[in-house]
Design a protein around this motif. Structure first.
Motif, mmCIF file in Angstrom:
data_model
loop_
_atom_site.group_PDB
_atom_site.id
_atom_site.type_symbol
_atom_site.label_atom_id
_atom_site.label_comp_id
_atom_site.label_asym_id
_atom_site.label_seq_id
_atom_site.Cartn_x
_atom_site.Cartn_y
_atom_site.Cartn_z
ATOM 1 N N GLN A 146 -16.319 -55.260 12.411
ATOM 2 C CA GLN A 146 -17.600 -55.624 11.804
ATOM 3 C C GLN A 146 -18.122 -54.527 10.886
ATOM 4 O OE1 GLN A 146 -19.894 -56.624 15.236
ATOM 5 N NE2 GLN A 146 -19.284 -58.771 15.167
ATOM 6 N N THR A 147 -17.888 -53.284 11.237
ATOM 7 C CA THR A 147 -18.298 -52.185 10.366
ATOM 8 C C THR A 147 -17.550 -52.244 9.043
ATOM 9 O OG1 THR A 147 -18.786 -50.805 12.275
ATOM 10 C CG2 THR A 147 -18.446 -49.679 10.169
ATOM 11 N N PHE A 148 -16.260 -52.500 9.096
ATOM 12 C CA PHE A 148 -15.458 -52.589 7.875
ATOM 13 C C PHE A 148 -15.931 -53.738 6.992
ATOM 14 C CE2 PHE A 148 -11.829 -54.417 5.601
ATOM 15 C CZ PHE A 148 -11.532 -53.351 4.768
ATOM 16 N N SER A 160 -18.837 -55.149 6.968
ATOM 17 C CA SER A 160 -20.180 -54.839 6.466
ATOM 18 C C SER A 160 -20.121 -53.921 5.250
ATOM 19 C CB SER A 160 -21.025 -54.195 7.556
ATOM 20 O OG SER A 160 -21.205 -55.063 8.629
ATOM 21 N N ILE A 161 -19.248 -52.930 5.292
ATOM 22 C CA ILE A 161 -19.092 -52.027 4.147
ATOM 23 C C ILE A 161 -18.588 -52.792 2.928
ATOM 24 C CG2 ILE A 161 -17.737 -50.082 3.270
ATOM 25 C CD1 ILE A 161 -17.944 -48.891 6.113
ATOM 26 N N VAL A 162 -17.640 -53.694 3.133
ATOM 27 C CA VAL A 162 -17.132 -54.520 2.035
ATOM 28 C C VAL A 162 -18.253 -55.378 1.458
ATOM 29 C CG1 VAL A 162 -15.588 -56.437 1.479
ATOM 30 C CG2 VAL A 162 -14.753 -54.528 2.832
ATOM 31 N N VAL A 216 -21.577 -54.885 1.529
ATOM 32 C CA VAL A 216 -22.612 -54.114 0.842
ATOM 33 C C VAL A 216 -22.139 -53.653 -0.526
ATOM 34 C CG1 VAL A 216 -23.882 -51.934 0.897
ATOM 35 C CG2 VAL A 216 -23.830 -53.389 2.907
ATOM 36 N N PHE A 217 -20.949 -53.115 -0.594
ATOM 37 C CA PHE A 217 -20.509 -52.531 -1.859
ATOM 38 C C PHE A 217 -19.971 -53.548 -2.846
ATOM 39 C CE2 PHE A 217 -20.522 -48.688 0.769
ATOM 40 C CZ PHE A 217 -21.338 -47.925 -0.030
ATOM 41 N N SER A 218 -19.180 -54.489 -2.404
ATOM 42 C CA SER A 218 -18.589 -55.415 -3.374
ATOM 43 C C SER A 218 -19.532 -56.539 -3.747
ATOM 44 C CB SER A 218 -17.275 -55.980 -2.838
ATOM 45 O OG SER A 218 -17.519 -56.794 -1.717
#
Length: 113
Positions: free
Chosen positions: A69-71, A73-75, A77-79
């Protein structure tokens, strides 16, 4: 087809202008990506439940899901977040408005919550 290629080519581009068709198409494509990522998250939950029932119990399931889920979420937010900001900024430029209107709208949303 050319419009879709243009939207993808300028996905992270904050300079220039975006017409209404490019703006709508970009938001539709972003919505489809969100649906795909939601399917991935649901799949991860299903896999986490399988791990919990077959292998190491609840603790192993939570460890797996936290990292996944952290991975994702990072995808997201940034993409997706930057893509939306870029197309919205270019659309504002097409309307002869500054991108600061977008910053102000986000600040207002944060202040209201």
């Amino acid at each position: 087809m050319e419009l879709a290629e243009k939207a993808l080519r300028h996905y992270f581009d904050f300079k220039g202008r975006a017409g209404i068709r490019e703006f709508i198409l970009a938001h539709i494509m972003i919505a489809l990506v969100n649906i795909c990522l939601l399917a991935v998250l649901l799949g991860l939950v299903f896999i986490g439940n399988l791990i919990a029932s077959k292998v190491g119990g609840i603790r192993a399931s939570y460890a797996f899901l936290d990292g996944a889920q952290t991975f994702v979420s990072i995808v997201l937010v940034f993409s997706i977040g930057l893509g939306i900001a870029a197309i919205d900024s270019r659309r504002l430029h097409d309307l002869n408005l500054s991108s600061w209107w977008l910053v102000g709208a986000v600040a207002l949303l944060v202040a209201l919550n």
